[in-house]
Design a protein around this motif. Structure first.
Motif, short mmCIF file in Angstrom:
data_model
loop_
_atom_site.label_atom_id
_atom_site.label_comp_id
_atom_site.label_asym_id
_atom_site.label_seq_id
_atom_site.Cartn_x
_atom_site.Cartn_y
_atom_site.Cartn_z
N TYR A 94 0.83 -1.21 0.00
CA TYR A 94 0.00 0.00 0.00
C TYR A 94 0.86 1.26 0.00
N ALA A 95 1.94 1.24 0.79
CA ALA A 95 2.77 2.44 0.94
C ALA A 95 3.62 2.71 -0.29
N LEU A 96 4.05 1.65 -0.99
CA LEU A 96 5.06 1.83 -2.04
C LEU A 96 4.56 1.60 -3.46
N HIS A 97 3.32 1.17 -3.62
CA HIS A 97 2.87 0.78 -4.96
C HIS A 97 2.92 1.93 -5.97
N ASP A 98 2.79 3.17 -5.50
CA ASP A 98 2.79 4.31 -6.42
C ASP A 98 4.06 5.15 -6.33
N GLN A 99 5.09 4.61 -5.67
CA GLN A 99 6.35 5.34 -5.56
C GLN A 99 7.25 5.02 -6.75
N PRO A 100 7.84 6.04 -7.39
CA PRO A 100 8.64 5.78 -8.61
C PRO A 100 9.86 4.92 -8.36
N TYR A 101 10.40 4.93 -7.14
CA TYR A 101 11.60 4.14 -6.87
C TYR A 101 11.31 2.66 -6.67
N THR A 103 10.34 0.79 -9.02
CA THR A 103 10.80 0.15 -10.25
C THR A 103 12.05 0.80 -10.84
N ASP A 104 12.46 1.95 -10.31
CA ASP A 104 13.61 2.68 -10.85
C ASP A 104 14.58 3.00 -9.73
N SER A 105 15.72 2.31 -9.68
CA SER A 105 16.66 2.49 -8.57
C SER A 105 17.33 3.86 -8.58
N THR A 106 17.36 4.54 -9.72
CA THR A 106 17.94 5.88 -9.72
C THR A 106 17.11 6.85 -8.88
N GLU A 107 15.82 6.52 -8.70
CA GLU A 107 14.96 7.36 -7.87
C GLU A 107 15.27 7.22 -6.38
N PHE A 108 16.09 6.22 -6.01
CA PHE A 108 16.56 6.14 -4.63
C PHE A 108 17.25 7.44 -4.23
N TRP A 109 17.92 8.07 -5.21
CA TRP A 109 18.84 9.18 -4.91
C TRP A 109 18.38 10.52 -5.45
N THR A 110 17.37 10.52 -6.31
CA THR A 110 16.89 11.79 -6.86
C THR A 110 16.40 12.71 -5.74
N GLY A 111 17.00 13.90 -5.67
CA GLY A 111 16.60 14.86 -4.64
C GLY A 111 17.23 14.63 -3.28
N TRP A 112 18.12 13.62 -3.18
CA TRP A 112 18.74 13.35 -1.88
C TRP A 112 19.63 14.51 -1.48
N TYR A 167 16.67 5.76 8.22
CA TYR A 167 15.71 6.86 8.28
C TYR A 167 16.40 8.15 8.72
N PHE A 168 17.30 8.03 9.68
CA PHE A 168 18.01 9.19 10.21
C PHE A 168 18.86 9.86 9.12
N PHE A 169 19.50 9.03 8.28
CA PHE A 169 20.39 9.56 7.26
C PHE A 169 19.71 9.72 5.89
N SER A 170 18.38 9.78 5.90
CA SER A 170 17.60 10.04 4.68
C SER A 170 17.75 8.95 3.63
N TYR A 171 17.85 7.71 4.10
CA TYR A 171 17.89 6.56 3.20
C TYR A 171 16.55 5.81 3.23
N ALA A 172 15.48 6.52 3.46
CA ALA A 172 14.19 5.88 3.63
C ALA A 172 13.72 5.17 2.37
N ARG A 173 14.08 5.68 1.21
CA ARG A 173 13.66 5.03 -0.03
C ARG A 173 14.33 3.66 -0.17
N VAL A 174 15.62 3.63 0.08
CA VAL A 174 16.33 2.35 0.03
C VAL A 174 15.80 1.40 1.11
N GLY A 175 15.66 1.93 2.32
CA GLY A 175 15.22 1.10 3.44
C GLY A 175 13.85 0.50 3.23
N SER A 176 12.92 1.28 2.69
CA SER A 176 11.56 0.77 2.49
C SER A 176 11.54 -0.34 1.44
N ILE A 177 12.39 -0.23 0.40
CA ILE A 177 12.47 -1.29 -0.61
C ILE A 177 13.07 -2.55 0.00
N VAL A 178 14.10 -2.40 0.82
CA VAL A 178 14.72 -3.55 1.49
C VAL A 178 13.68 -4.28 2.35
#
Length: 288
Positions: A94-101, A103-112, A167-178
């Motif tokens: 539910y949380a990630l189905h509409d997140q661009p990252y 399916t696209d790992s480059t979105e892990f870092w966009t805007g970081w 989460y503290f170091f703004s890696y929430a996109r990576v962490g949520s996929i893991v």
């Protein structure tokens, strides 16, 4: 951009107060997890376990065999974990189905490092973190110790630490996929164990096969070759520099992969015994 290249450190000065609030919420959820398990254990899981095992020993006069009591406890433990992992999987989808990252790992870092984290992803993070943090204490003081106790303890500590630090170091996109990559295999695992305890051979074999395939694809292919590879190499392609402590985050992920290889070898051994002998037992069930 200059300050980011020189430090590679997310600016926490603005969101520091919000971070503290979110960690307090996660800590509160952590305290609620054992209470919820205790309530469900007596009200739901024990009666369900007795029905699954089809035993009337608890309604007859006389003492109940110790072996049967231990088996009921094992079914209750698997019912609890199945409930949690299925809930986490549903929440993650539910949380990630509409997140661009997704399916696209480059979105892990966009805007970081100043990435927007939706409220539903924050909730997913908080619930996952609460469960794994509470699992450390429940493993130590509640659950039966099996042969892989130390590996499981290391896994829970590494996972809860990774959730908090990422989460503290703004890696929430990576962490949520893991986290999302981990949950399906756990659902299949606990379902297979329950069917095995109940001697439901066909469902147990089917779930075990699903466990084997999902573990291989999600934890031993996608995790190292998609997520960790992006952490080690893809991040520099997007940002032009390596964020501080990126190596530490990658090292913890690699530790999880090593543990996954260890457990996969056990799963493969059980599968081999099943194919060659027609029967198999989980060596984790033996005590130290």
């Amino acid at each position: 951009m200059t300050s980011q290249i020189s430090t590679g450190w997310p600016d926490l000065s603005v969101k520091g107060g919000l971070l503290r609030q979110e960690y307090v919420v996660a800590l509160g959820l952590t305290c609620c997890v054992p209470i919820l398990r205790y309530v469900l254990h007596g009200a739901v899981f024990q009666p369900a376990a007795r029905r699954i095992l089809k035993t009337d020993a608890f309604t007859k006069a006389g003492s109940v065999p110790i072996k049967l009591l231990r088996l009921v406890d094992k079914v209750c433990e698997s019912l609890w974990k199945l409930t949690v992992y299925a809930t986490l999987l549903a929440l993650g989808l539910y949380a990630l189905h509409d997140q661009p990252y997704l399916t696209d790992s480059t979105e892990f870092w966009t805007g970081w490092p100043s990435q927007n984290i939706p409220a539903k992803v924050k909730l997913y993070y908080a619930v996952e973190g609460a469960f794994y943090t509470a699992s450390v204490f429940m493993l130590l003081f509640w659950e039966e110790r099996r042969k892989d106790f130390h590996a499981m303890l290391l896994h829970h500590v590494a996972t809860s630490s990774l959730i908090a630090v990422s989460y503290f170091f703004s890696y929430a996109r990576v962490g949520s996929i893991v986290m999302l990559l981990h949950d399906p295999s756990d659902v299949f695992l606990e379902g297979a164990k329950i069917c095995n305890y109940a001697d439901w051979d066909i469902p147990a074999t089917s779930l075990f096969a699903a466990l084997l395939v999902s573990w291989l694809i999600l934890r031993l292919v996608l995790l190292p070759f998609w997520v960790v590879r992006s952490c080690l190499f893809g991040v520099q392609d997007v940002l032009g520099y390596l964020p501080r402590y990126n190596t530490l985050m990658s090292a913890v992920l690699c530790l999880l992969i090593v543990l996954h290889i260890y457990w996969f070898s056990m799963i493969a051994r059980i599968a081999w015994d099943k194919v060659t002998t027609g029967s198999a037992s989980d060596t984790r069930e033996d005590e130290d």
